[in-house]
Design a protein around this motif. Structure first.
Motif, PDB file in Angstrom:
ATOM      1  N   ASP A 195      -3.853  -4.027  -5.871  1.00 39.18           N
ATOM      2  CA  ASP A 195      -3.581  -2.590  -5.851  1.00 39.18           C
ATOM      3  C   ASP A 195      -2.354  -2.345  -4.992  1.00 39.18           C
ATOM      4  OD1 ASP A 195      -4.439  -2.786  -3.184  1.00 39.18           O
ATOM      5  OD2 ASP A 195      -6.502  -2.278  -3.740  1.00 39.18           O
ATOM      6  N   ASP A 196      -1.957  -1.086  -4.867  1.00 39.06           N
ATOM      7  CA  ASP A 196      -0.736  -0.752  -4.131  1.00 39.06           C
ATOM      8  C   ASP A 196      -0.842  -1.122  -2.648  1.00 39.06           C
ATOM      9  OD1 ASP A 196       0.315   0.178  -6.471  1.00 39.06           O
ATOM     10  OD2 ASP A 196      -0.156   2.290  -6.085  1.00 39.06           O
ATOM     11  N   ASP A 197      -2.015  -0.907  -2.064  1.00 42.94           N
ATOM     12  CA  ASP A 197      -2.179  -1.242  -0.650  1.00 42.94           C
ATOM     13  C   ASP A 197      -2.030  -2.750  -0.417  1.00 42.94           C
ATOM     14  OD1 ASP A 197      -2.616   1.408  -0.050  1.00 42.94           O
ATOM     15  OD2 ASP A 197      -4.812   1.261  -0.201  1.00 42.94           O
ATOM     16  N   TYR A 205       6.528  -7.451  -8.901  1.00 38.79           N
ATOM     17  CA  TYR A 205       7.195  -6.407  -8.114  1.00 38.79           C
ATOM     18  C   TYR A 205       8.702  -6.660  -8.075  1.00 38.79           C
ATOM     19  CZ  TYR A 205       8.904  -3.885  -4.020  1.00 38.79           C
ATOM     20  OH  TYR A 205       9.643  -3.084  -3.168  1.00 38.79           O
ATOM     21  N   SER A 234       1.675  -3.637  -0.651  1.00 45.13           N
ATOM     22  CA  SER A 234       2.429  -3.249   0.543  1.00 45.13           C
ATOM     23  C   SER A 234       2.221  -4.244   1.675  1.00 45.13           C
ATOM     24  CB  SER A 234       2.025  -1.849   0.985  1.00 45.13           C
ATOM     25  OG  SER A 234       2.286  -0.899  -0.027  1.00 45.13           O
TER      26      SER A 234
END
Length: 275
Positions: free
Chosen positions: A217-219, A265, A222
């Protein structure tokens, strides 16, 4: 005349049993024509000053083999795959000794296969007939790799036999049928691989997930980018990430998952930058 006690025609030895630097050719001067016609090759293992060890005597050309030994080889691509079927099949085929390992055919070296081939050559050099028995040709190799290995066995006068599959039976590696079938087995693998990759690419374009439900997921992305900036390895990054959804909730993602997430990404960033 030299005092060397070694039989005529064999590499000479010193009084302490070491290999001499060169032959004591004086032993052959009683028959001058031997100087031109006698050829006594020295095995590579014979080195000046090394301890004398008797090597297997070369077999006579045309001599009947003294007995027949059947050696088996079994292989699985991954640790999760079972070798039971192959081992049972080889045992039923009357194999004397079985070498087995779990390793991909893409590996440049397969230790157990190397041991099996080395033992087969050693036994054949002693005068006994040898056959390397494999459950299926895919366990031994494909395409050019299979044909190359078969040629090496043929050069050592070692037989090759498959118990099942397209190449079932004993084969002569120099034969046209074996060469064609070995090449086709390699082409089949490449065809399946290309079709699989094409299917994956088509699915990605339609927004479908390949390889089951996604765990990223995005978290997580990051945090992975932050850890990568600290020059941490993929394995270390994976240990610091936790899956928050799905059946694998609470587990760490694999290094391969982290690598794929970061690569996707980077590809997106490169695409946006080029527009």
């Amino acid at each position: 005349m030299s005092t060397c006690a070694a039989p005529a025609g064999s590499p000479c030895r010193t009084g302490k049993g070491k290999v001499a630097i060169q032959y004591h050719t004086a032993r052959f001067r009683l028959v001058p024509q031997l100087a031109k016609t006698l050829n006594v090759p020295t095995p590579p293992v014979r080195k000046p000053g090394s301890a004398w060890v008797e090597l297997p005597r070369p077999r006579n050309e045309g001599a009947e083999p003294a007995g027949h030994v059947r050696l088996g080889y079994a292989r699985a691509s991954t640790a999760r795959q079972s070798l039971d079927t192959q081992l049972d099949s080889l045992t039923e085929a009357g194999v004397t000794r079985i070498f087995s390992e779990k390793i991909s055919t893409r590996a440049t070296r397969r230790p157990e296969l190397d041991k099996a081939v080395a033992l087969a050559r050693e036994i054949r050099a002693s005068g006994a007939a040898v056959t390397l028995v494999v459950h299926e040709h895919k366990r031994l190799g494909r395409g050019i790799d299979l044909a190359t290995l078969a040629e090496e066995l043929k050069a050592s006068d070692v037989g090759l036999e498959f118990l099942t599959g397209e190449l079932k039976g004993s084969h002569d590696p120099s034969g046209v049928v074996f060469t064609v079938l070995a090449a086709l087995s390699g082409m089949e693998r490449e065809y399946v691989r290309d079709r699989t990759l094409e299917g994956h690419e088509s699915a990605r374009k339609r927004g479908k997930t390949i390889g089951g439900a996604g765990v990223t997921d995005d978290d997580m992305l990051s945090m992975a980018l932050h850890l990568r900036d600290q020059e941490m390895s993929l394995r270390d990054i994976a240990k610091r990430l936790v899956i928050t959804t799905g059946t694998k909730k609470g587990q760490h993602p694999s290094p391969a998952t982290v690598m794929r997430m970061l690569r996707e990404y980077d590809e997106k960033v490169a695409t946006v930058a080029s527009v």
